[in-house]
Design a protein around this motif. Structure first.
Motif, PDB file in Angstrom:
ATOM      1  N   SER A  49      -4.144   3.475 -10.120  1.00  0.00           N
ATOM      2  CA  SER A  49      -5.060   4.150  -9.376  1.00  0.00           C
ATOM      3  C   SER A  49      -3.970   5.248  -8.404  1.00  0.00           C
ATOM      4  O   SER A  49      -4.686   6.393  -8.177  1.00  0.00           O
ATOM      5  CB  SER A  49      -5.642   3.476  -8.409  1.00  0.00           C
ATOM      6  OG  SER A  49      -5.041   2.990  -7.412  1.00  0.00           O
ATOM      7  N   LYS A  50      -2.820   4.757  -8.367  1.00  0.00           N
ATOM      8  CA  LYS A  50      -2.007   5.917  -7.783  1.00  0.00           C
ATOM      9  C   LYS A  50      -1.018   6.764  -8.686  1.00  0.00           C
ATOM     10  O   LYS A  50      -0.339   7.519  -8.333  1.00  0.00           O
ATOM     11  CB  LYS A  50      -1.160   4.973  -6.729  1.00  0.00           C
ATOM     12  CG  LYS A  50      -1.724   4.442  -5.728  1.00  0.00           C
ATOM     13  CD  LYS A  50      -0.682   3.574  -4.826  1.00  0.00           C
ATOM     14  CE  LYS A  50      -1.573   2.683  -3.588  1.00  0.00           C
ATOM     15  NZ  LYS A  50      -0.618   1.961  -3.056  1.00  0.00           N
ATOM     16  N   GLY A  51      -1.341   6.545 -10.038  1.00  0.00           N
ATOM     17  CA  GLY A  51      -0.586   7.175 -10.975  1.00  0.00           C
ATOM     18  C   GLY A  51       0.761   6.892 -11.116  1.00  0.00           C
ATOM     19  O   GLY A  51       1.706   7.589 -11.562  1.00  0.00           O
ATOM     20  N   ARG A  52       1.079   5.536 -10.589  1.00  0.00           N
ATOM     21  CA  ARG A  52       2.638   5.181 -10.978  1.00  0.00           C
ATOM     22  C   ARG A  52       2.779   4.454 -12.527  1.00  0.00           C
ATOM     23  O   ARG A  52       4.193   4.214 -12.448  1.00  0.00           O
ATOM     24  CB  ARG A  52       2.902   4.242  -9.718  1.00  0.00           C
ATOM     25  CG  ARG A  52       2.993   4.909  -8.233  1.00  0.00           C
ATOM     26  CD  ARG A  52       3.580   4.051  -7.422  1.00  0.00           C
ATOM     27  NE  ARG A  52       2.569   3.121  -7.107  1.00  0.00           N
ATOM     28  CZ  ARG A  52       3.268   1.758  -7.498  1.00  0.00           C
ATOM     29  NH1 ARG A  52       3.964   1.337  -8.302  1.00  0.00           N
ATOM     30  NH2 ARG A  52       2.214   0.698  -7.337  1.00  0.00           N
ATOM     31  N   ASP A  95      -4.034  -1.049  -8.401  1.00  0.00           N
ATOM     32  CA  ASP A  95      -3.482  -0.365  -7.462  1.00  0.00           C
ATOM     33  C   ASP A  95      -2.404   0.681  -7.884  1.00  0.00           C
ATOM     34  O   ASP A  95      -2.204   1.832  -7.900  1.00  0.00           O
ATOM     35  CB  ASP A  95      -2.823  -0.955  -6.406  1.00  0.00           C
ATOM     36  CG  ASP A  95      -2.322  -0.470  -5.264  1.00  0.00           C
ATOM     37  OD1 ASP A  95      -2.957   0.572  -4.667  1.00  0.00           O
ATOM     38  OD2 ASP A  95      -0.894  -0.491  -4.823  1.00  0.00           O
ATOM     39  N   MET A  96      -1.495   0.399  -9.032  1.00  0.00           N
ATOM     40  CA  MET A  96      -0.310   0.997  -9.495  1.00  0.00           C
ATOM     41  C   MET A  96      -1.282   1.927 -10.323  1.00  0.00           C
ATOM     42  O   MET A  96      -0.658   3.140  -9.964  1.00  0.00           O
ATOM     43  CB  MET A  96       0.426   0.120 -10.379  1.00  0.00           C
ATOM     44  CG  MET A  96       1.604   0.814 -11.207  1.00  0.00           C
ATOM     45  SD  MET A  96       2.362  -0.092 -12.323  1.00  0.00           S
ATOM     46  CE  MET A  96       1.112  -0.696 -13.472  1.00  0.00           C
ATOM     47  N   HIS A 117       0.966  -2.124   5.985  1.00  0.00           N
ATOM     48  CA  HIS A 117       1.456  -1.676   4.491  1.00  0.00           C
ATOM     49  C   HIS A 117       1.151  -3.023   3.530  1.00  0.00           C
ATOM     50  O   HIS A 117       1.310  -2.388   2.387  1.00  0.00           O
ATOM     51  CB  HIS A 117       2.768  -0.916   4.271  1.00  0.00           C
ATOM     52  CG  HIS A 117       3.013   0.175   5.411  1.00  0.00           C
ATOM     53  ND1 HIS A 117       4.068   0.783   5.198  1.00  0.00           N
ATOM     54  CD2 HIS A 117       2.124   0.540   6.352  1.00  0.00           C
ATOM     55  CE1 HIS A 117       3.995   1.926   6.287  1.00  0.00           C
ATOM     56  NE2 HIS A 117       2.883   1.831   6.724  1.00  0.00           N
ATOM     57  N   ALA A 151       0.925  -1.164  -0.028  1.00  0.00           N
ATOM     58  CA  ALA A 151      -0.021  -0.045  -0.117  1.00  0.00           C
ATOM     59  C   ALA A 151       0.852   1.131   0.001  1.00  0.00           C
ATOM     60  O   ALA A 151       0.606   2.433  -0.468  1.00  0.00           O
ATOM     61  CB  ALA A 151      -0.923   0.029   0.984  1.00  0.00           C
ATOM     62  N   CYS A 152       2.203   0.943   0.459  1.00  0.00           N
ATOM     63  CA  CYS A 152       3.109   2.256   0.582  1.00  0.00           C
ATOM     64  C   CYS A 152       3.763   2.443  -0.415  1.00  0.00           C
ATOM     65  O   CYS A 152       4.540   3.523  -0.622  1.00  0.00           O
ATOM     66  CB  CYS A 152       3.865   1.948   1.828  1.00  0.00           C
ATOM     67  SG  CYS A 152       4.877   0.747   1.926  1.00  0.00           S
ATOM     68  N   ASP A 153       3.908   1.489  -1.418  1.00  0.00           N
ATOM     69  CA  ASP A 153       4.520   1.685  -2.667  1.00  0.00           C
ATOM     70  C   ASP A 153       6.097   1.685  -2.356  1.00  0.00           C
ATOM     71  O   ASP A 153       6.997   2.269  -3.068  1.00  0.00           O
ATOM     72  CB  ASP A 153       4.381   2.859  -3.668  1.00  0.00           C
ATOM     73  CG  ASP A 153       3.046   2.706  -4.124  1.00  0.00           C
ATOM     74  OD1 ASP A 153       2.377   1.478  -4.280  1.00  0.00           O
ATOM     75  OD2 ASP A 153       2.131   3.721  -4.168  1.00  0.00           O
TER      76      ASP A 153
END
Length: 187
Positions: free
Chosen positions: A125-128, A122-123, A110, A99-101
């Motif tokens: 959605s977090k813009g990574r 997940d990646m 995490h 969750a913390c990348d």
């Protein structure tokens, strides 16, 4: 539970259950070297706790994920942390997602169970997610560079076959590039 880690780190059954969930056999678990207390102590010696993440200070992969050897097997340190904390095994294709990348993080708070799709979503959605189009020089099959294309267009006096021969491409590609059909984005 001893005082090496904050209360609640190891799930139901503690490290013994976690080691079983990792797939260690009863024969492996009967070895004094793999006593749960000893494995826990070795594992936690490699964890540097910060207010946010618990950073793995032992061996790491090229991408920064912690690696730990338990008996004759090697595991991702974050996978061990998640399995020990939850008591739930990670099956085939299962991921221990951050969750913390932070790849070296082993803080069970995490980490969460997922699969490749969950991890990718997940990646995203977090813009990574970095998307590099496979055109031009980014295409592994390309023989031309943008500098080659600019030179071709700047020197129309050099015939197509000479340029093609010098750059190791076909005459038809040189024609397409000079007409602006190929490599349109290059000014």
């Amino acid at each position: 539970m001893n005082n090496l880690v904050p209360a609640g780190f190891a799930g139901p059954g503690g490290w013994a259950a976690g080691l079983r969930a990792l797939g260690l056999t009863p024969a492996e678990l009967s070895s004094p070297r793999l006593a749960p207390e000893r494995v826990e102590r070795r594992f936690m010696k490699m964890v540097r706790m910060t207010p946010a993440c618990w950073e793995w200070s032992g061996a790491r992969t090229a991408r920064g994920y912690g690696r730990v050897r338990i008996g004759r097997r090697e595991f991702g340190a974050h996978r061990v942390a998640l399995v020990v904390a939850t008591g739930k095994p990670l099956g085939d294709g299962a991921h221990a997602c951050h969750a913390c990348d932070t790849p070296p993080c082993v803080n069970p708070g995490h980490l969460f169970h997922g699969d490749a799709k969950v991890n990718a979503l997940d990646m995203i959605s977090k813009g990574r997610r970095v998307i590099t189009p496979c055109v031009g020089e980014n295409n592994g099959q390309s023989k031309l560079t943008e500098a080659d294309v600019r030179w071709m267009r700047a020197h129309p006096e050099v015939d197509h076959s000479s340029v093609a021969s010098a750059l190791g491409v076909s005459v038809s590609l040189v024609r397409q590039v000079r007409r602006g059909v190929g490599w349109r984005w290059v000014a």
